[in-house]
Design a protein around this motif. Structure first.
Motif, short mmCIF file in Angstrom:
data_model
loop_
_atom_site.label_atom_id
_atom_site.label_comp_id
_atom_site.label_asym_id
_atom_site.label_seq_id
_atom_site.Cartn_x
_atom_site.Cartn_y
_atom_site.Cartn_z
N THR A 175 35.10 54.50 71.11
CA THR A 175 34.08 54.14 69.94
C THR A 175 35.01 54.16 68.63
O THR A 175 35.86 54.77 68.51
CB THR A 175 32.87 54.85 69.79
OG1 THR A 175 33.15 56.29 69.30
CG2 THR A 175 32.06 54.82 71.18
N ASP B 198 32.90 59.10 72.74
CA ASP B 198 32.58 59.14 71.43
C ASP B 198 32.82 60.31 70.64
O ASP B 198 32.92 61.49 71.38
CB ASP B 198 31.10 58.61 71.28
CG ASP B 198 30.56 58.55 69.94
OD1 ASP B 198 31.28 58.36 68.96
OD2 ASP B 198 29.39 58.54 69.80
N TRP B 199 32.81 60.34 69.29
CA TRP B 199 32.86 61.64 68.73
C TRP B 199 31.49 61.78 67.83
O TRP B 199 31.14 60.81 66.99
CB TRP B 199 34.05 61.67 67.57
CG TRP B 199 34.08 62.71 66.64
CD1 TRP B 199 33.59 62.74 65.42
CD2 TRP B 199 34.68 63.85 67.15
NE1 TRP B 199 33.74 64.05 64.69
CE2 TRP B 199 34.51 65.06 65.92
CE3 TRP B 199 35.10 64.67 68.19
CZ2 TRP B 199 34.93 66.28 65.90
CZ3 TRP B 199 35.57 65.84 68.16
CH2 TRP B 199 35.45 66.81 67.07
N GLN B 200 30.79 62.90 68.12
CA GLN B 200 29.55 63.17 67.46
C GLN B 200 29.67 64.27 66.74
O GLN B 200 30.14 65.26 67.09
CB GLN B 200 28.51 63.08 68.41
CG GLN B 200 28.15 61.65 69.12
CD GLN B 200 27.23 61.66 70.12
OE1 GLN B 200 26.36 62.62 70.22
NE2 GLN B 200 26.88 60.40 70.56
N GLU B 201 29.24 64.58 65.48
CA GLU B 201 29.13 65.56 64.59
C GLU B 201 27.64 65.60 63.90
O GLU B 201 27.18 64.58 63.46
CB GLU B 201 30.03 65.23 63.54
CG GLU B 201 30.85 66.23 63.21
CD GLU B 201 32.03 65.99 62.11
OE1 GLU B 201 32.09 66.67 61.03
OE2 GLU B 201 32.90 64.95 62.59
N ASP B 202 27.15 66.90 63.71
CA ASP B 202 25.95 67.16 63.00
C ASP B 202 25.85 68.40 62.43
O ASP B 202 27.31 69.09 62.40
CB ASP B 202 24.68 66.92 63.93
CG ASP B 202 24.65 67.98 65.14
OD1 ASP B 202 25.15 69.24 64.70
OD2 ASP B 202 23.95 67.78 65.91
N VAL C 106 32.05 62.88 73.04
CA VAL C 106 30.72 63.20 74.00
C VAL C 106 31.23 61.83 74.93
O VAL C 106 31.67 60.85 74.42
CB VAL C 106 29.59 62.78 73.24
CG1 VAL C 106 28.39 62.49 74.01
CG2 VAL C 106 29.28 63.91 72.43
N SER D 238 34.26 55.60 65.96
CA SER D 238 34.03 57.26 65.68
C SER D 238 35.06 57.92 66.16
O SER D 238 35.83 58.85 65.78
CB SER D 238 32.78 57.62 66.01
OG SER D 238 32.63 59.11 65.55
N ALA E 53 30.05 69.64 66.83
CA ALA E 53 30.88 68.66 66.61
C ALA E 53 31.86 68.49 67.95
O ALA E 53 32.10 69.38 68.33
CB ALA E 53 31.85 68.62 65.35
#
Length: 123
Positions: free
Chosen positions: A21, A94-98, A105, A23, A102
């Motif tokens: 993705t 994907d790279w997901q961060e909140d 995924v 990201s 982080a």
């Protein structure tokens, strides 16, 4: 009489084993911007570990292996371990961060199950 050379078969470019993705590509670029000296890219592999048998591992690479899949991204080269490709074909990374976590995924259509903590999977 003129003879024509036989037509060459059309060669279609093979799709990448893993779809990155935007990201994930941005994270690879960030990793490569601060990579240790000698790193030529980032590599995804699936070592045997965890409750379900296989896990995702992303590490820096210092030498290219001709058996590895190679994907050129805007931020650097992304490698996929040659022994892991069959477990990953068709996956999306994907790279997901909140606020609290982080990480990369994976949506892997080959995974038949995963452990409760999400750290490993089985095919």
């Amino acid at each position: 009489m003129t003879t024509e050379a036989p037509a060459r078969p059309k060669v279609r470019q093979r799709p990448a084993a893993v779809i990155l993705t935007p990201s994930a590509e941005a994270r690879i670029a960030k990793l490569m911007a601060s990579a240790p000296e000698g790193a030529i890219g980032v590599k995804l592999s699936t070592p045997r570990r965890g409750c379900s048998g296989l896990a995702y591992s992303v590490d820096y690479v210092e030498a290219a292996n001709p058996m590895d899949e190679r994907i050129e991204t805007p931020g650097g080269t992304f490698f996929i371990d040659g022994g892991s490709v069959l477990y990953l074909i068709g996956s999306t990374m994907d790279w997901q961060e909140d606020d609290f976590t982080a990480g990369f995924v994976f949506q892997n259509p080959n995974a038949k199950g995963s452990c409760g903590c999400g750290e490993s999977f089985t095919v």
